[in-house]
Design a protein around this motif. Structure first.
Motif, PDB file in Angstrom:
ATOM      1  N   VAL A   9      17.607  -1.615 -31.231  1.00 50.31           N
ATOM      2  CA  VAL A   9      18.820  -1.490 -30.423  1.00 50.31           C
ATOM      3  C   VAL A   9      20.044  -1.861 -31.251  1.00 50.31           C
ATOM      4  N   PHE A  10      19.901  -2.916 -32.048  1.00 60.22           N
ATOM      5  CA  PHE A  10      20.994  -3.361 -32.912  1.00 60.22           C
ATOM      6  C   PHE A  10      21.358  -2.285 -33.930  1.00 60.22           C
ATOM      7  N   PHE A  11      20.348  -1.692 -34.568  1.00 55.86           N
ATOM      8  CA  PHE A  11      20.624  -0.668 -35.581  1.00 55.86           C
ATOM      9  C   PHE A  11      21.347   0.531 -34.977  1.00 55.86           C
ATOM     10  N   VAL A  14      24.977  -0.393 -34.299  1.00 58.99           N
ATOM     11  CA  VAL A  14      25.778  -0.421 -35.521  1.00 58.99           C
ATOM     12  C   VAL A  14      26.179   0.997 -35.932  1.00 58.99           C
ATOM     13  N   VAL A  15      25.254   1.944 -35.821  1.00 62.13           N
ATOM     14  CA  VAL A  15      25.580   3.334 -36.158  1.00 62.13           C
ATOM     15  C   VAL A  15      26.714   3.845 -35.276  1.00 62.13           C
ATOM     16  N   VAL A  16      26.605   3.611 -33.985  1.00 61.28           N
ATOM     17  CA  VAL A  16      27.653   4.061 -33.052  1.00 61.28           C
ATOM     18  C   VAL A  16      28.977   3.383 -33.376  1.00 61.28           C
ATOM     19  N   LEU A  18      30.067   2.159 -36.243  1.00 57.99           N
ATOM     20  CA  LEU A  18      30.654   2.650 -37.495  1.00 57.99           C
ATOM     21  C   LEU A  18      31.234   4.052 -37.330  1.00 57.99           C
ATOM     22  N   VAL A  19      30.572   4.903 -36.557  1.00 53.72           N
ATOM     23  CA  VAL A  19      31.092   6.249 -36.331  1.00 53.72           C
ATOM     24  C   VAL A  19      32.405   6.187 -35.554  1.00 53.72           C
ATOM     25  N   VAL A  20      32.425   5.428 -34.470  1.00 54.69           N
ATOM     26  CA  VAL A  20      33.635   5.330 -33.647  1.00 54.69           C
ATOM     27  C   VAL A  20      34.774   4.703 -34.441  1.00 54.69           C
ATOM     28  N   VAL A  21      34.474   3.656 -35.192  1.00 52.70           N
ATOM     29  CA  VAL A  21      35.514   2.985 -35.986  1.00 52.70           C
ATOM     30  C   VAL A  21      36.122   3.952 -36.994  1.00 52.70           C
TER      31      VAL A  21
END
Length: 426
Positions: A9-11, A14-16, A18-21
């Motif tokens: 869930v954490f990984f 983090v992907v979401v 980084l993409v949004v940021v």
């Protein structure tokens, strides 16, 4: 949630993140804002203020309570690395070159917003009810004062570096004032936490431990780090290892004494040697901290921000009042102190605009207050709004000042003048 359940869930989270940021940062840069503004906004958008409002079930599934502690720790790693870089960019000689102006601006830029923040908090507690049950009104008021007195030194350093004004008089002056402001603010925050604990012990520990830490870093640590950076027996990987061990040890110690990890990281950055080998170490460490881990901190803050609370007209009016008080207290007081210290109007205005940004440092203080049980959700949201507004306004105001001075023919002098000692003559 067990560790094996939390990890995937954490990984994904983090992907979401980084993409949004990255997407929000691209939009922010196109609008003339520094990337850190995009990171702050992205964190808020991923919280209950937008994502949780539109898709509450999806937000709860992506950011369950079981991974929030992981986001917090990851964000702390990002903060430590980022503040290490900010300390490395800071030049202590800039304080000595303009010590009269630095002392005047930092004193006014800390004490005036501190006093105004306490006053506006007293109004807010009786008018809106921003206090938290079990927290003494004087503690809540003092916390608001400290939060408004903080300067976003890391963001300030990034803006100055990206705009190429580090060698100017106002650039070096703003960096020196911002760093000193934040040191004073952290000490005041330790006092507030001591008040909340009902004991002078945390304050004494912070002050005594801070003196001991400074001695160890600048007397012993500086020499050991310099020796490690110039040792021919050490390759880049070994230098990175020594640096990471020193950095996290400093973060641990300052966290334990109540000055918090970011202060220790900043001091290590100041003490770090300025050599090609040291530059190579920073080039290896900084990208992963800034690009991957720091956005986790902004998201963690965003998960605790509820702008829907501002639908209450009274709370919204109080938030606007806080924004105005923050700007008048910081920008206005710093500008006035700079003028009284003998700085020209253009330099005084730019310094005031730069130190007025709260950004990252206010978010750090807010999270500390939240963890200590001092800050209510309503107050947290109001002060996040203050951080966003005072940070977003910085770049446009600087650009406007540049255009104004370009029309007057004085911009070239401002952008090329090296820092010089202040005479104090108006």
């Amino acid at each position: 949630m067990s560790p094996s359940e939390a990890a995937p869930v954490f990984f994904l989270a983090v992907v979401v993140i980084l993409v949004v940021v990255r997407l929000v940062c691209l939009a922010a840069v196109k609008l003339g804002q520094p990337p850190v503004v995009g990171e702050m906004i992205a964190g808020v958008l991923l919280g209950p203020s937008l994502f949780g409002l539109l898709l509450p079930d999806a937000q709860a599934a992506l950011f369950p309570d079981g991974i929030r502690s992981l986001l917090y720790v990851g964000g702390q790693i990002g903060l430590v690395i980022y503040m290490f870089g900010a300390g490395y960019e800071f030049n202590l000689r800039s304080i000595a070159k303009s010590r009269k102006s630095v002392a005047a601006i930092s004193s006014a830029g800390t004490l005036v917003p501190l006093a105004l923040g306490i006053g506006v908090a007293v109004v807010g507690m009786s008018w809106v009810g921003i206090g938290k049950d079990g927290v003494a009104p004087v503690t809540s008021a003092a916390f608001v004062g400290v939060a408004l007195a903080i300067t976003a030194f890391p963001m300030l350093a990034r803006i100055i570096t990206e705009r190429g004004i580090a060698g100017t008089k106002f650039g070096s002056l703003a960096l020196a004032c911002g760093a000193l402001d934040d040191v004073l603010a952290w000490l005041l925050l330790a006092v507030v936490l001591g008040m909340h604990a009902g004991s002078a012990g945390p304050v004494a520990l912070a002050l005594g431990g801070g003196v001991l830490f400074a001695g160890l870093v600048f007397i012993v640590g500086r020499r050991l780090l310099a020796k490690a950076m110039r040792s021919e027996r050490m390759g880049l990987d070994q230098r990175v290892l020594v640096t990471a061990m020193t950095l996290f040890a400093a973060a641990w110690f300052t966290d334990v004494i109540g000055l918090y990890a970011v202060f220790g990281a900043f001091c290590v950055g100041i003490a770090f040697p300025r050599t090609p080998a040291a530059d190579a170490v920073l080039a290896k460490i900084m990208p992963i901290g800034r690009i991957v881990f720091l956005p986790l901190f902004f998201t963690y803050s965003g998960l605790n921000t509820r702008f829907a609370l501002l639908a209450d007209p009274k709370l919204l009016a109080f938030a606007v009042l806080c924004v105005v008080v923050a700007i008048v207290g910081k920008l206005g007081a710093s500008w006035g102190a700079a003028r009284l210290a003998g700085e020209p109007p253009s330099i005084a205005t730019r310094v005031g605009v730069l130190v007025n940004a709260r950004g990252l440092m206010q978010l750090i203080a807010l999270n500390i207050g939240l963890a200590a049980g001092i800050v209510s959700p309503a107050l947290f949201t109001v002060l996040v709004l203050v951080a966003l507004v005072t940070t977003i306004m910085t770049a446009p105001l600087l650009s406007r000042l540049d255009r104004r001075d370009a029309r007057k023919g004085s911009i070239d002098v401002l952008l090329t003048a090296e820092p010089v000692p202040v005479t104090g003559k108006s």
